[in-house]
Scaffold this motif. Structure first.
Motif, PDB file in Angstrom:
ATOM      1  N   ALA A   1     -11.398 -31.961  35.416  1.00 18.74           N
ATOM      2  CA  ALA A   1     -10.174 -32.704  35.086  1.00 18.74           C
ATOM      3  C   ALA A   1      -9.049 -32.326  36.061  1.00 18.74           C
ATOM      4  N   ILE A   2      -8.992 -31.061  36.395  1.00 16.36           N
ATOM      5  CA  ILE A   2      -7.949 -30.560  37.298  1.00 16.36           C
ATOM      6  C   ILE A   2      -8.111 -31.145  38.709  1.00 16.36           C
ATOM      7  N   LYS A   3      -9.347 -31.510  39.028  1.00 18.68           N
ATOM      8  CA  LYS A   3      -9.674 -32.069  40.351  1.00 18.68           C
ATOM      9  C   LYS A   3      -8.811 -33.284  40.691  1.00 18.68           C
ATOM     10  N   LYS A   4      -8.226 -33.873  39.674  1.00 18.24           N
ATOM     11  CA  LYS A   4      -7.370 -35.038  39.875  1.00 18.24           C
ATOM     12  C   LYS A   4      -6.260 -34.761  40.897  1.00 18.24           C
ATOM     13  N   LEU A   5      -5.858 -33.512  40.999  1.00 13.75           N
ATOM     14  CA  LEU A   5      -4.789 -33.170  41.952  1.00 13.75           C
ATOM     15  C   LEU A   5      -5.217 -33.410  43.405  1.00 13.75           C
ATOM     16  N   ASP A   6      -6.532 -33.528  43.636  1.00 17.65           N
ATOM     17  CA  ASP A   6      -7.021 -33.815  44.997  1.00 17.65           C
ATOM     18  C   ASP A   6      -6.472 -35.144  45.520  1.00 17.65           C
ATOM     19  N   GLU A   7      -6.094 -36.023  44.585  1.00 18.09           N
ATOM     20  CA  GLU A   7      -5.577 -37.341  44.985  1.00 18.09           C
ATOM     21  C   GLU A   7      -4.215 -37.255  45.677  1.00 18.09           C
ATOM     22  N   ILE A   8      -3.503 -36.165  45.454  1.00 21.08           N
ATOM     23  CA  ILE A   8      -2.134 -36.051  45.985  1.00 21.08           C
ATOM     24  C   ILE A   8      -2.091 -35.208  47.254  1.00 21.08           C
ATOM     25  N   THR A   9      -1.345 -35.686  48.237  1.00 21.86           N
ATOM     26  CA  THR A   9      -1.136 -34.891  49.453  1.00 21.86           C
ATOM     27  C   THR A   9       0.153 -34.100  49.291  1.00 21.86           C
ATOM     28  N   VAL A  10       0.096 -32.838  49.677  1.00 21.49           N
ATOM     29  CA  VAL A  10       1.299 -32.009  49.520  1.00 21.49           C
ATOM     30  C   VAL A  10       1.691 -31.345  50.844  1.00 21.49           C
ATOM     31  N   VAL A  11       1.276 -31.963  51.933  1.00 19.30           N
ATOM     32  CA  VAL A  11       1.600 -31.389  53.252  1.00 19.30           C
ATOM     33  C   VAL A  11       3.120 -31.316  53.403  1.00 19.30           C
ATOM     34  N   GLY A  12       3.608 -30.147  53.767  1.00 21.67           N
ATOM     35  CA  GLY A  12       5.043 -29.980  54.006  1.00 21.67           C
ATOM     36  C   GLY A  12       5.876 -29.817  52.745  1.00 21.67           C
ATOM     37  N   VAL A  13       5.219 -29.833  51.572  1.00 22.53           N
ATOM     38  CA  VAL A  13       5.968 -29.677  50.310  1.00 22.53           C
ATOM     39  C   VAL A  13       6.126 -28.184  49.997  1.00 22.53           C
ATOM     40  N   GLU A  14       7.340 -27.806  49.650  1.00 18.86           N
ATOM     41  CA  GLU A  14       7.614 -26.411  49.283  1.00 18.86           C
ATOM     42  C   GLU A  14       7.128 -26.145  47.853  1.00 18.86           C
ATOM     43  N   PRO A  15       6.462 -25.022  47.596  1.00 20.87           N
ATOM     44  CA  PRO A  15       6.043 -24.739  46.220  1.00 20.87           C
ATOM     45  C   PRO A  15       7.262 -24.562  45.298  1.00 20.87           C
ATOM     46  N   ALA A  16       7.132 -24.968  44.046  1.00 17.47           N
ATOM     47  CA  ALA A  16       8.192 -24.735  43.053  1.00 17.47           C
ATOM     48  C   ALA A  16       7.710 -23.630  42.121  1.00 17.47           C
ATOM     49  N   LEU A  17       8.270 -22.444  42.264  1.00 18.57           N
ATOM     50  CA  LEU A  17       7.855 -21.321  41.421  1.00 18.57           C
ATOM     51  C   LEU A  17       8.730 -21.216  40.178  1.00 18.57           C
ATOM     52  N   GLN A  18       9.884 -21.858  40.214  1.00 22.47           N
ATOM     53  CA  GLN A  18      10.793 -21.941  39.072  1.00 22.47           C
ATOM     54  C   GLN A  18      11.259 -23.395  39.000  1.00 22.47           C
ATOM     55  N   PRO A  19      11.541 -23.909  37.804  1.00 18.17           N
ATOM     56  CA  PRO A  19      11.968 -25.307  37.710  1.00 18.17           C
ATOM     57  C   PRO A  19      13.444 -25.531  38.050  1.00 18.17           C
ATOM     58  N   VAL A  20      14.245 -24.499  37.883  1.00 11.29           N
ATOM     59  CA  VAL A  20      15.688 -24.628  38.105  1.00 11.29           C
ATOM     60  C   VAL A  20      16.063 -23.589  39.149  1.00 11.29           C
ATOM     61  N   ASP A  21      16.922 -23.968  40.102  1.00 13.85           N
ATOM     62  CA  ASP A  21      17.340 -22.974  41.095  1.00 13.85           C
ATOM     63  C   ASP A  21      18.393 -22.066  40.492  1.00 13.85           C
ATOM     64  N   LEU A  22      17.943 -20.929  40.020  1.00  9.53           N
ATOM     65  CA  LEU A  22      18.866 -19.973  39.420  1.00  9.53           C
ATOM     66  C   LEU A  22      18.903 -18.761  40.335  1.00  9.53           C
ATOM     67  N   SER A  23      20.096 -18.399  40.802  1.00 11.01           N
ATOM     68  CA  SER A  23      20.145 -17.186  41.615  1.00 11.01           C
ATOM     69  C   SER A  23      19.947 -16.022  40.651  1.00 11.01           C
ATOM     70  N   PRO A  24      19.072 -15.081  41.022  1.00 13.70           N
ATOM     71  CA  PRO A  24      18.785 -14.014  40.056  1.00 13.70           C
ATOM     72  C   PRO A  24      20.039 -13.201  39.744  1.00 13.70           C
ATOM     73  N   ASN A  25      20.322 -13.078  38.481  1.00 12.49           N
ATOM     74  CA  ASN A  25      21.503 -12.338  38.053  1.00 12.49           C
ATOM     75  C   ASN A  25      21.082 -10.941  37.619  1.00 12.49           C
ATOM     76  N   LEU A  26      21.030 -10.038  38.571  1.00 15.52           N
ATOM     77  CA  LEU A  26      20.560  -8.696  38.252  1.00 15.52           C
ATOM     78  C   LEU A  26      21.760  -7.785  37.992  1.00 15.52           C
ATOM     79  N   ARG A  27      21.609  -6.954  36.996  1.00 14.86           N
ATOM     80  CA  ARG A  27      22.721  -6.042  36.706  1.00 14.86           C
ATOM     81  C   ARG A  27      22.678  -4.866  37.678  1.00 14.86           C
TER      82      ARG A  27
END
Lengths: 479, 94
Positions: B37-63
């Motif tokens: 079922a996951i193989k369906k992703l083979d249909e999409i080309t992602v050349v040059g696409v940046e990975p999204a590791l988080q959905p929202v760009d949040l600058s890390p707020n570290l104490r």
């Protein structure tokens, strides 16, 4: 002043209830006793709790009776089992955490307590949130039953939370958690309002994690106003949680009842047609017509990538993250323990084998595989790139639209015997419409919009990041 | 991608998960169905696409990295019976 009885509290909103507490019209201790009795009766039949925390709820009620200033003063609340509550067993519905009593409150729980809420107990769920029907409970746990038909599912994974939100006759808000749809899906199946906020809006400190880039904590209640007032308490930056946003918190209650005229709503075309129950379609279309009558501009749009590729993307990313998060559960430090024998590899492997349920094992295997050398690029890395395309697609749409609407779930709550026949891959399809907003971290809201054969139907509204206000505004127009 | 017993066993070993023979038999076709079922992703080309590791760009707020009061040893050890002299006790590593 005349005291109000519990009977008089039935159908009261959270705001009305809290006002009555502030005005001294409700004896909080007596009320809490009665609510706990109701919880026990409901639980016997419907299995919405993993733990009813009677003693601590009464102790808390006694404190509130002395100081009832908070904006949730005396409000009975339930907490999904995956959220840590100090002094109360918190297992995320898993046998591997059996016996774990957190020495601290999750930030969201701490905030609720400070606002005066009373914690009734921990609600039942799919183990760690691994499911859409609340049938994947951990070894030895009970499955919550749909409040409208006990032979059917509550949805999941916050099934106990949504069932209780529907079934309790007194004002109550349940805290749920969503990774791929686990707030709106059960809210839809149980006919209640469920709000999953933007990723980073509510602190996850103290949440027993499933997928760290996906998990969100949010309220489930009977009305839009009830979830709005709760979200105000929950939202905001937490220095203990580096992914919480510093974006200003709105006064969400102000959006409830605000005119919706001239707002633009996109109707997600892929949410209708083949695979969607005609009764679900009819109710959601009727809701769209109601929005149009209120002056909302509704227009059909296509979200091909999020809907078509959401499931495979989610079922790579979520298990990948789950398999790393669950690596810490190994029979040491807390939770289930065995006699220490052999080396650490064999001890960990045995404890995990004995105490994880089947779906947890499947997701750990799947997530371990998709991150393994030789497969990582083809699966995990590829999925993170498709996730980027999904986010971009939504962002493009939100340049033109204030919100999107579709069914929350394509079907009516299924019977347990029907669910038992599904293969894991088939059961994952229940998330088809909800994984998109979850992968993109977008706030989304389930609104009850009708019923068929005595079973509730929900519509899902989705908005751009940090636009919970618009969701509540539109949601209230559907009440 | 063909799933066989050797692959399942290798993954289970990496995951520190002991599978019974019955579980392995049950999981193998399910694992295969999910990967198909996951193989369906083979249909999409992602050349040059940046990975999204988080959905929202949040600058890390570290104490600030400063020591603050935290749990005592007693509280930290309260949830386990495997402890000795104020430490967690675990299985041997060598």
């Amino acid at each position: 002043m005349a005291r109000k009885s519990t009977t008089e509290q039935k159908n009261a909103s959270v705001a009305e209830f809290v006002k009555a507490v502030h005005d001294g019209q409700i004896d909080v201790v007596e009320h809490t006793h009665r609510v706990l009795e109701e919880c026990k009766i409901v639980n016997k039949e419907y299995c919405y709790f993993n733990v009813i925390a009677e003693e601590s709820a009464i102790a808390q009620a006694k404190l509130i009776a002395k100081n009832k200033k908070g904006i949730l003063a005396g409000l009975p609340m339930s907490i999904k089992d995956s959220i840590c509550v100090k002094g109360i067993e918190s297992t995320a519905g898993s046998a591997i955490l059996k016996g774990y009593v957190p020495p601290f409150d999750a930030t969201c729980v701490e905030r609720l307590r400070k606002a005066g809420a009373i914690i009734l107990g921990k609600t039942s769920q799919d183990e760690f949130g691994f499911g859409g029907f609340s049938t994947n409970v951990g070894v030895g746990f009970t499955i919550p039953k749909n409040p409208f038909d006990k032979l059917r599912s509550c949805g999941g994974s916050s099934g106990g939370a949504a069932g209780l939100a529907q079934k309790l006759t007194v004002p109550h808000v349940a805290l749920g958690e969503s990774t791929g749809g686990s707030i709106v899906n059960p809210a839809s199946f149980c006919g209640v309002v469920g709000l999953c906020p933007t990723y980073g809006r509510v602190s996850r400190y103290g949440l027993i994690d499933y997928g760290s880039s996906l998990d969100k904590v949010g309220p489930i209640g009977k009305t839009v106003a009830d979830v709005a007032v709760t979200l105000k308490v929950l939202a905001g930056f937490d220095e203990k949680e580096s992914t919480t946003a510093t974006v200003a918190v709105d006064d969400y209650s102000k959006f409830v009842g605000k005119d919706v005229k001239s707002l633009n709503v996109g109707i997600v075309k892929e949410g209708f047609g083949e695979g969607t129950d005609p009764a679900v379609e009819r109710s959601v279309w009727a809701a769209i017509k109601r929005l149009e009558s209120a002056g909302v501009n509704c227009k059909e749009i296509s979200l091909k990538i999020p809907i078509e590729y959401g499931i495979p993307t989610y079922y790579i990313i979520a298990p990948s993250e789950a398999s790393t998060n669950l690596a810490k559960l190994c029979g040491l430090r807390y939770g289930a323990e065995e006699k220490i024998e052999g080396d650490f590899n064999s001890y960990f492997s045995q404890v995990r084998a004995r105490h994880f349920g089947k779906e947890a094992k499947r997701r750990i295997l799947l997530g371990t595989f998709t991150r393994m050398a030789g497969y990582r690029d083809a699966y995990y890395v590829k999925a993170t790139k498709v996730r980027r395309l999904i986010i971009d697609d939504y962002k493009k749409v939100f340049k033109k639209f204030d919100a999107l609407i579709s069914p929350t779930v394509a079907i009516l709550p299924p019977r347990f015997d029907e669910i038992a026949k599904l293969t894991p891959a088939q059961s994952y399809m229940i998330d088809a419409l909800t994984v998109g907003p979850n992968l993109a971290g977008l706030p989304h809201l389930n609104m009850p919009v009708g019923a068929s054969r005595g079973l509730p139907i929900g519509a899902m509204l989705t908005a751009d990041h940090f636009n919970e206000g618009k969701l509540l505004q539109l949601g209230a127009a559907l009440e | 991608m063909k799933v066989d017993h050797a692959l399942i066993e290798r993954v289970a070993k990496n995951a520190r998960l002991e599978l019974s023979g019955d579980e392995e038999e049950e999981f193998l076709p399910q694992f295969q169905e999910i990967l198909d079922a996951i193989k369906k992703l083979d249909e999409i080309t992602v050349v040059g696409v940046e990975p999204a590791l988080q959905p929202v760009d949040l600058s890390p707020n570290l104490r600030e990295d400063k020591i603050r009061p935290s749990f005592s040893q007693e509280i930290s050890l309260a949830n386990t019976k495997h402890k000795k002299d104020g430490y967690f006790k675990g299985p041997r590593t060598m």
